[in-house]
Design a protein around this motif. Structure first.
Motif, PDB file in Angstrom:
ATOM      1  N   GLU A 119       0.892  -1.390   0.062  1.00  0.00           N
ATOM      2  CA  GLU A 119       0.088   0.058  -0.049  1.00  0.00           C
ATOM      3  C   GLU A 119       0.949   0.996   0.021  1.00  0.00           C
ATOM      4  OE1 GLU A 119      -4.162   1.038   1.835  1.00  0.00           O
ATOM      5  OE2 GLU A 119      -2.635   1.230   3.426  1.00  0.00           O
ATOM      6  N   VAL A 120       0.207   2.066  -1.087  1.00  0.00           N
ATOM      7  CA  VAL A 120       1.552   3.481  -0.846  1.00  0.00           C
ATOM      8  C   VAL A 120       0.704   4.187  -0.708  1.00  0.00           C
ATOM      9  CG1 VAL A 120       3.128   5.024  -2.874  1.00  0.00           C
ATOM     10  CG2 VAL A 120       3.244   2.363  -3.332  1.00  0.00           C
ATOM     11  N   GLY A 121       0.592   5.798  -0.006  1.00  0.00           N
ATOM     12  CA  GLY A 121       0.482   6.882   0.775  1.00  0.00           C
ATOM     13  C   GLY A 121       1.311   8.013   0.360  1.00  0.00           C
ATOM     14  N   TRP A 122      -0.407   9.119   0.178  1.00  0.00           N
ATOM     15  CA  TRP A 122       0.486  10.201  -0.045  1.00  0.00           C
ATOM     16  C   TRP A 122      -0.411  11.169   0.768  1.00  0.00           C
ATOM     17  CZ3 TRP A 122      -1.380   6.949  -3.750  1.00  0.00           C
ATOM     18  CH2 TRP A 122      -2.239   7.620  -4.690  1.00  0.00           C
ATOM     19  N   ALA A 123      -0.136  12.354   0.500  1.00  0.00           N
ATOM     20  CA  ALA A 123      -0.117  13.419   2.199  1.00  0.00           C
ATOM     21  C   ALA A 123      -2.389  13.251   1.678  1.00  0.00           C
ATOM     22  CB  ALA A 123      -0.900  15.130   1.613  1.00  0.00           C
ATOM     23  N   ASP A 124      -2.947  12.691   0.973  1.00  0.00           N
ATOM     24  CA  ASP A 124      -4.744  13.123   0.662  1.00  0.00           C
ATOM     25  C   ASP A 124      -4.933  11.742  -0.746  1.00  0.00           C
ATOM     26  OD1 ASP A 124      -3.230  13.517  -1.962  1.00  0.00           O
ATOM     27  OD2 ASP A 124      -5.268  15.780  -1.717  1.00  0.00           O
ATOM     28  N   GLY A 125      -4.349  10.505  -0.245  1.00  0.00           N
ATOM     29  CA  GLY A 125      -4.575   9.353  -1.045  1.00  0.00           C
ATOM     30  C   GLY A 125      -3.853   8.184  -1.114  1.00  0.00           C
ATOM     31  N   SER A 126      -3.548   7.182  -0.839  1.00  0.00           N
ATOM     32  CA  SER A 126      -3.298   5.481  -1.274  1.00  0.00           C
ATOM     33  C   SER A 126      -3.600   5.209  -2.097  1.00  0.00           C
ATOM     34  CB  SER A 126      -3.568   5.141   0.358  1.00  0.00           C
ATOM     35  OG  SER A 126      -4.544   4.510   0.445  1.00  0.00           O
ATOM     36  N   VAL A 127      -3.212   4.412  -2.949  1.00  0.00           N
ATOM     37  CA  VAL A 127      -3.429   2.925  -3.641  1.00  0.00           C
ATOM     38  C   VAL A 127      -2.287   1.842  -3.192  1.00  0.00           C
ATOM     39  CG1 VAL A 127      -1.467   3.380  -5.977  1.00  0.00           C
ATOM     40  CG2 VAL A 127      -3.641   2.773  -5.810  1.00  0.00           C
ATOM     41  N   ARG A 128      -3.111   0.880  -3.586  1.00  0.00           N
ATOM     42  CA  ARG A 128      -2.819  -1.142  -3.571  1.00  0.00           C
ATOM     43  C   ARG A 128      -2.193  -1.338  -4.722  1.00  0.00           C
ATOM     44  NH1 ARG A 128      -7.441  -1.175  -0.511  1.00  0.00           N
ATOM     45  NH2 ARG A 128      -8.023  -2.658  -1.449  1.00  0.00           N
ATOM     46  N   ALA A 129      -1.215  -2.613  -4.374  1.00  0.00           N
ATOM     47  CA  ALA A 129      -0.646  -3.250  -5.866  1.00  0.00           C
ATOM     48  C   ALA A 129       0.386  -4.287  -5.426  1.00  0.00           C
ATOM     49  CB  ALA A 129       0.186  -2.590  -6.790  1.00  0.00           C
ATOM     50  N   ARG A 130       0.242  -4.720  -6.569  1.00  0.00           N
ATOM     51  CA  ARG A 130       0.791  -6.486  -6.297  1.00  0.00           C
ATOM     52  C   ARG A 130       2.575  -5.934  -6.154  1.00  0.00           C
ATOM     53  NH1 ARG A 130      -2.040  -9.499  -9.879  1.00  0.00           N
ATOM     54  NH2 ARG A 130      -0.212 -11.589  -9.567  1.00  0.00           N
ATOM     55  N   GLN A 131       2.502  -5.300  -7.156  1.00  0.00           N
ATOM     56  CA  GLN A 131       4.457  -4.922  -7.479  1.00  0.00           C
ATOM     57  C   GLN A 131       4.165  -3.191  -7.924  1.00  0.00           C
ATOM     58  OE1 GLN A 131       6.489  -7.022  -8.857  1.00  0.00           O
ATOM     59  NE2 GLN A 131       4.934  -8.932  -8.492  1.00  0.00           N
ATOM     60  N   VAL A 132       4.769  -3.058  -6.843  1.00  0.00           N
ATOM     61  CA  VAL A 132       6.013  -1.043  -6.652  1.00  0.00           C
ATOM     62  C   VAL A 132       7.340  -1.301  -7.787  1.00  0.00           C
ATOM     63  CG1 VAL A 132       6.367   0.730  -5.250  1.00  0.00           C
ATOM     64  CG2 VAL A 132       4.381  -0.994  -4.530  1.00  0.00           C
ATOM     65  N   LEU A 133       7.850   0.169  -8.097  1.00  0.00           N
ATOM     66  CA  LEU A 133       8.304   0.162  -9.521  1.00  0.00           C
ATOM     67  C   LEU A 133       9.455   1.499  -8.503  1.00  0.00           C
ATOM     68  CD1 LEU A 133      11.320  -0.178 -10.935  1.00  0.00           C
ATOM     69  CD2 LEU A 133       9.334   1.408 -12.831  1.00  0.00           C
ATOM     70  N   LEU A 134      10.067   1.590  -7.580  1.00  0.00           N
ATOM     71  CA  LEU A 134      11.081   2.755  -7.030  1.00  0.00           C
ATOM     72  C   LEU A 134      11.402   3.439  -8.626  1.00  0.00           C
ATOM     73  CD1 LEU A 134      11.635   2.232  -3.169  1.00  0.00           C
ATOM     74  CD2 LEU A 134      10.446   3.712  -4.838  1.00  0.00           C
ATOM     75  N   ALA A 135      11.035   4.265  -8.794  1.00  0.00           N
ATOM     76  CA  ALA A 135      11.719   5.376  -9.288  1.00  0.00           C
ATOM     77  C   ALA A 135      12.293   6.700  -9.459  1.00  0.00           C
ATOM     78  CB  ALA A 135      11.681   5.335 -11.091  1.00  0.00           C
ATOM     79  N   THR A 136      12.675   6.634  -8.376  1.00  0.00           N
ATOM     80  CA  THR A 136      12.567   8.193  -7.258  1.00  0.00           C
ATOM     81  C   THR A 136      13.549   9.188  -7.102  1.00  0.00           C
ATOM     82  OG1 THR A 136      13.310   6.665  -5.287  1.00  0.00           O
ATOM     83  CG2 THR A 136      10.298   7.950  -5.574  1.00  0.00           C
ATOM     84  N   GLY A 137      15.358   8.691  -8.541  1.00  0.00           N
ATOM     85  CA  GLY A 137      15.982   9.402  -8.532  1.00  0.00           C
ATOM     86  C   GLY A 137      17.062  10.164  -7.379  1.00  0.00           C
ATOM     87  N   VAL A 138      17.672  10.967  -7.750  1.00  0.00           N
ATOM     88  CA  VAL A 138      18.286  11.137  -7.115  1.00  0.00           C
ATOM     89  C   VAL A 138      18.229  13.180  -7.020  1.00  0.00           C
ATOM     90  CG1 VAL A 138      20.170   9.675  -6.879  1.00  0.00           C
ATOM     91  CG2 VAL A 138      20.072  11.873  -8.803  1.00  0.00           C
ATOM     92  N   THR A 139      18.897  13.883  -5.924  1.00  0.00           N
ATOM     93  CA  THR A 139      18.950  15.462  -6.097  1.00  0.00           C
ATOM     94  C   THR A 139      20.433  15.329  -6.061  1.00  0.00           C
ATOM     95  OG1 THR A 139      17.201  14.816  -4.965  1.00  0.00           O
ATOM     96  CG2 THR A 139      18.036  17.174  -5.121  1.00  0.00           C
ATOM     97  N   ASP A 140      21.107  16.605  -6.391  1.00  0.00           N
ATOM     98  CA  ASP A 140      22.568  17.310  -7.039  1.00  0.00           C
ATOM     99  C   ASP A 140      22.533  18.124  -5.796  1.00  0.00           C
ATOM    100  OD1 ASP A 140      23.723  16.006  -9.544  1.00  0.00           O
ATOM    101  OD2 ASP A 140      21.597  16.806  -9.691  1.00  0.00           O
ATOM    102  N   ILE A 141      23.723  17.962  -4.461  1.00  0.00           N
ATOM    103  CA  ILE A 141      23.688  19.314  -3.799  1.00  0.00           C
ATOM    104  C   ILE A 141      24.404  19.803  -4.069  1.00  0.00           C
ATOM    105  CG2 ILE A 141      25.087  19.141  -1.182  1.00  0.00           C
ATOM    106  CD1 ILE A 141      24.420  15.971  -0.706  1.00  0.00           C
ATOM    107  N   PRO A 142      24.034  21.196  -3.969  1.00  0.00           N
ATOM    108  CA  PRO A 142      23.765  22.491  -4.621  1.00  0.00           C
ATOM    109  C   PRO A 142      25.101  23.098  -4.176  1.00  0.00           C
ATOM    110  CG  PRO A 142      21.391  22.993  -3.787  1.00  0.00           C
ATOM    111  CD  PRO A 142      22.001  21.524  -3.391  1.00  0.00           C
ATOM    112  N   PRO A 143      25.754  24.127  -4.452  1.00  0.00           N
ATOM    113  CA  PRO A 143      26.604  24.936  -3.916  1.00  0.00           C
ATOM    114  C   PRO A 143      25.865  25.128  -3.567  1.00  0.00           C
ATOM    115  CG  PRO A 143      26.836  25.491  -6.279  1.00  0.00           C
ATOM    116  CD  PRO A 143      25.571  24.466  -6.436  1.00  0.00           C
ATOM    117  N   ALA A 144      25.914  26.530  -2.551  1.00  0.00           N
ATOM    118  CA  ALA A 144      26.380  27.937  -1.878  1.00  0.00           C
ATOM    119  C   ALA A 144      26.230  28.920  -2.727  1.00  0.00           C
ATOM    120  CB  ALA A 144      26.855  27.826  -0.610  1.00  0.00           C
ATOM    121  N   MET A 145      25.499  29.074  -3.266  1.00  0.00           N
ATOM    122  CA  MET A 145      25.761  30.496  -4.552  1.00  0.00           C
ATOM    123  C   MET A 145      24.789  31.098  -4.535  1.00  0.00           C
ATOM    124  SD  MET A 145      26.755  28.929  -8.169  1.00  0.00           S
ATOM    125  CE  MET A 145      26.570  30.369  -9.577  1.00  0.00           C
TER     126      MET A 145
END
Ligand SMILES: Cc1cc2nc3c(=O)[nH]c(=O)nc-3n(C[C@H](O)[C@H](O)[C@H](O)COP(=O)(O)OP(=O)(O)OC[C@H]3O[C@@H](n4cnc5c(N)ncnc54)[C@H](O)[C@@H]3O)c2cc1C
Length: 321
Positions: A119-145
């Protein structure tokens, strides 16, 4: 939560034209075959494949794809003149959402076991499934500028020498680092240009003698003083370090990545020493039914690799459904 129906269509130069005729958004079912979390190239490719395999799919995306930050990529095959990241992303969405994919703009907060599925949940909803794929990526840490996004768009601040080292051949290039990883990136860039300078962030541990020797032998300058400030001005970047200033045509940021594995770790999925999700050759994580593709998983952080991973994961998920 926003439930999307039709995407906007990019024109050749990246400007977005009017949206396709919007179909009414279908109500979200309580349970589907597969949930894809992340709507970058990995997740969109996976959702496309799953829909074409006639699987019911929910695509949940927080709409922060790295692809949208690319001013123009020249190593993505099929576009001889290159293509802007926003255009490519819109084209991928347009293609995927022509199929019956339930697309929801939301930040997923939880992924929990539910029977033999999830079961996958977010702020105002949820849904169920037999299989889940995570394709959530990365975030580059930016320079302080200031104006990081503007510098990125102008192509003077860069994150990925694999992507665009070719574009900086013989340019004056800086690398901003907070540790040894910056040494590796500077050496990698030395293949493209003899004019490389390594700058260390304030508070970074001093480089040891062996690292300094490797830089010297490669002809790479290392600024003595840590960075005090960075300024983007007229398509160049000025780095202030101590009493000196160095002007660079491009500045690469080697400050690391935030890898979005938190959801997988809620389920106890294994990560490797670099923090990436461990996957097998079918893109299965160490949690049965949970798959991963793209930057969040082991492999080269590239668009083509993310797409290939999405395709392989979706094909394996289809076989297991
Ligand atoms: C400046 C820059 C230039 C680049 N240039 C190139 C290049 O020239 N060639 C190349 O091949 N690659 C390039 N890349 C790398 C390329 O952008 C990535 O490899 C690619 O986008 C990875 O795709 P992905 O689908 O794994 O992740 P992403 O495209 O980052 O997509 C991940 C998606 O998941 C969403 N998400 C994350 N967590 C959640 C959550 N909890 N709930 C819902 N959604 C979530 C995010 O919001 C995002 O939309 C570049 C990257 C940058 C930053």
């Amino acid at each position: 939560m926003t439930t999307d129906s039709a995407p906007s269509i990019p024109s050749a130069d990246g400007a977005e034209a009017s949206a396709a005729t919007a179909a009414p958004a279908a109500a979200l079912p309580a349970e589907v075959d597969a949930i894809v979390i992340g709507g970058g190239p990995a997740g969109l490719t996976a959702a496309l494949y799953l829909a074409r395999f006639r699987r019911s799919v929910v695509l949940l995306d927080a709409a922060q794809s790295r692809l949208s930050k690319i001013p123009r990529t020249h190593n993505y095959p099929g576009f001889a003149e290159g293509v802007t990241g926003t255009s490519l992303l819109a084209m991928l969405r347009e293609q995927t959402l022509r199929y019956p994919v339930h697309s929801v703009t939301a930040q997923v907060r939880t992924v929990q076991r539910h029977g033999s599925g999830f079961e996958v949940g977010w702020a105002d909803g949820s849904v169920r499934a037999r299989q889940v794929l995570l394709a959530t990526g990365v975030t580059d840490i930016p320079p302080a500028m200031p104006y990081v996004l503007e510098a990125l768009r102008a192509g003077v601040l860069r994150y990925c020498p694999v992507c665009d080292g070719y574009e900086v051949i013989d340019q004056a290039v800086g690398v901003i680092a907070d540790g040894e990883a910056g040494v590796g990136e500077a050496l990698y860039l030395r293949h493209f240009t003899p004019h490389v300078t390594l700058f260390m962030e304030q508070g970074a541990a001093a480089l040891d003698a062996a690292a300094r020797r490797r830089l010297t032998e490669a002809g790479i300058a290392c600024a003595d003083e840590p960075i005090d400030g960075i300024r983007h001005w007229e398509d160049r970047i000025t780095v202030r370090h101590g009493a000196r200033e160095t002007v660079c045509d491009s500045l690469y940021c080697a400050l690391g990545l935030d890898i979005h594995t938190a959801l997988a770790q809620q389920l106890g999925a294994q990560v490797d020493d670099d923090g990436y999700l461990v996957i097998d050759r079918h893109h299965a994580t160490t949690v049965p039914g949970l798959w991963a593709a793209g930057d969040v998983s082991q492999g080269l952080n590239q668009i083509t690799v993310a797409m290939a991973g999405g395709a392989m994961a979706a094909s394996a998920m289809h076989r297991q459904l």
